[in-house]
Design an enzyme around this catalytic site. Sequence first.
Site, PDB file in Angstrom:
ATOM      1  N   GLY A 171       0.819  -1.205   0.000  1.00  0.00           N
ATOM      2  CA  GLY A 171       0.000   0.000   0.000  1.00  0.00           C
ATOM      3  C   GLY A 171       0.850   1.249   0.000  1.00  0.00           C
ATOM      4  O   GLY A 171       1.973   1.261  -0.514  1.00  0.00           O
ATOM      5  N   SER A 172       0.328   2.292   0.599  1.00  0.00           N
ATOM      6  CA  SER A 172       0.983   3.591   0.538  1.00  0.00           C
ATOM      7  C   SER A 172       2.177   3.663   1.481  1.00  0.00           C
ATOM      8  O   SER A 172       2.230   3.003   2.520  1.00  0.00           O
ATOM      9  CB  SER A 172      -0.011   4.703   0.876  1.00  0.00           C
ATOM     10  OG  SER A 172      -0.324   4.688   2.250  1.00  0.00           O
ATOM     11  N   CYS A 225       2.271   0.311  -8.920  1.00  0.00           N
ATOM     12  CA  CYS A 225       3.477   0.932  -8.373  1.00  0.00           C
ATOM     13  C   CYS A 225       4.674   0.783  -9.299  1.00  0.00           C
ATOM     14  O   CYS A 225       5.713   1.417  -9.079  1.00  0.00           O
ATOM     15  CB  CYS A 225       3.791   0.393  -6.988  1.00  0.00           C
ATOM     16  SG  CYS A 225       3.715  -1.392  -6.860  1.00  0.00           S
ATOM     17  N   GLU A 228       5.632  -3.463   0.779  1.00  0.00           N
ATOM     18  CA  GLU A 228       5.761  -3.162  -0.648  1.00  0.00           C
ATOM     19  C   GLU A 228       5.004  -1.867  -0.861  1.00  0.00           C
ATOM     20  O   GLU A 228       3.778  -1.835  -0.824  1.00  0.00           O
ATOM     21  CB  GLU A 228       5.193  -4.305  -1.500  1.00  0.00           C
ATOM     22  CG  GLU A 228       5.634  -4.248  -2.948  1.00  0.00           C
ATOM     23  CD  GLU A 228       4.853  -3.225  -3.758  1.00  0.00           C
ATOM     24  OE1 GLU A 228       5.406  -2.128  -4.022  1.00  0.00           O
ATOM     25  OE2 GLU A 228       3.704  -3.502  -4.102  1.00  0.00           O
ATOM     26  N   LEU A 229       5.756  -0.797  -1.069  1.00  0.00           N
ATOM     27  CA  LEU A 229       5.190   0.545  -1.057  1.00  0.00           C
ATOM     28  C   LEU A 229       5.194   1.144  -2.462  1.00  0.00           C
ATOM     29  O   LEU A 229       5.043   0.441  -3.447  1.00  0.00           O
ATOM     30  CB  LEU A 229       5.947   1.403  -0.043  1.00  0.00           C
ATOM     31  CG  LEU A 229       6.040   0.779   1.366  1.00  0.00           C
ATOM     32  CD1 LEU A 229       6.875   1.644   2.290  1.00  0.00           C
ATOM     33  CD2 LEU A 229       4.663   0.513   1.947  1.00  0.00           C
TER      34      LEU A 229
END
Length: 519
Positions: free
Chosen positions: A267-268, A325, A287-288
């Site tokens: 996410g963020s 992303c 996992e950004l």
Amino acid sequence: MTSTHAFWLAGRQATGEDTFDVTSPWDGRRGGGGRRGAGTRPPRQGRAAPPPRGAPPVRDPPPGGGGPGAGLRVPTDAQVEEAVAAAHAVLDEFAATPAHVRAAALDHVSKRLVERTEEIARLISAENGKPMKWARGEVGRAVSVFRFAAEEARRFNGGEAQRLDTDLGGQGRLALTRRFPKGVVLGIAPFNFPLNLCAHKIAPAIAAGAPIILKPAPATPLSGLIIGELLAETELPAGSWSILPVANDKMPALVQDERLPVISFTGSEKVGYAIMDSVPRKHCTLELGGNGAAVVLADWASDEDLEWAANRIATFSNYQGGQSCISVQRVIADASVYDRLLPRIVAAVEAQVTGDPGDDKTDVGPLVSEDAARRVETWVQEAVDAGAQLLTGGKRDGASYAPTVLAEVPADVTISCEEVFGPVLTVQRADGEAAAFDAVNDSKYGLQAGVFTHDLQTAFRAHRALEVGGVVIGDVPSYRADQMPYGGVKQSGVGREGVRFAMEDYTYERVLVLTGINL
């Protein structure tokens, strides 16, 4: 009509007292936030009102369809506690489950996803506005994730033997190293790949014998619940998995629970680091975000080369509405090819078919919400006001935002520094390879980069120089094989996904030393 969906608590179907609505961004009725992990409408307080006379009852088991107008039951605090307690209680039993049992369950889910591909793809498209061509691809990737996990379950943790008699004190000793689960996994999934990124949490946990509680994104919970429907058809122990659509404001207590020592979050950046900072003694995989760069170097210069690069860039700056992303956000082109490449990119972007995500011809659908599209609109306008050239796009219609190309973008505007998470592309020129690589690294993010070059030595220089988790040669940064290690550096996250690599994240080494062995 509106159907009501149950959730999955310790392997069985359950319903809570509150509900909230899951709607499609294409029909303009969603009012949720505009970033991965953002919520939709909050649950209504109190017990849900009874359905009107003649309305369909709660469906049991939950339907594979849904999407627009679907009501979702929300677990109560007591039900969340029940799921956590059940997962904690089954930890030893599940870790000791024979590999063939876990592998068979994973194979079953993989096969059932194949059988229901079209149905599930339409659900994904309805939930988050993803065009059908990409939704079908997502189902196919989830099929592979569960298949890879079944294969890994059969070969993972066979143990590694190490003789210790290399020193006198180790004579007659042999070490056998095996891996064991760190504990129950709390998986938190985003909206942009509502099936496959749930698969990337659940499948490795089951393969490793680690119980998991999955929280799907509030905007797109139904795709994750489909996995529960398929897992319920298997023989996995009760408590080894739960899928709980917990409201975002209820998550801090779950994150803090000591019975959940492993957190896997996608996410963020803001939310991910807030989670990690709040639980410094837990194992967190994050996992950004990213702002993926595609570098086009001087040797990628033929007309065929430039057409390929332009089409790949246009496609993967806009696939999923740019809500990936590793979508292409920045193009860094060598000065020798820039003037020939730029018009090709603009033409290829303008050729993207936008519109109804349910239409097979559509390339680009809406963003997840109108708020998300407004944010993108604001960032683009800021860049234009600061002097950027708007070459195409730049228009919003509800939750949809037209595929957009910007050039001459100042380095200090938001869209240069942050992840846009929308169908927007910036193009800049660079004087040579070193300058191009420096431009890639001039970012707080480092997820993946693509480098268009034919030269093998350049490829290895890129691999050494670029501060990212993955370098893709001859293509955009948006390529991901679900079995490879996937993750970033800098503020793009911590740890790696990819089935075997996630299994390693969920487990730890435990050494058995045998004494008096005649080696």
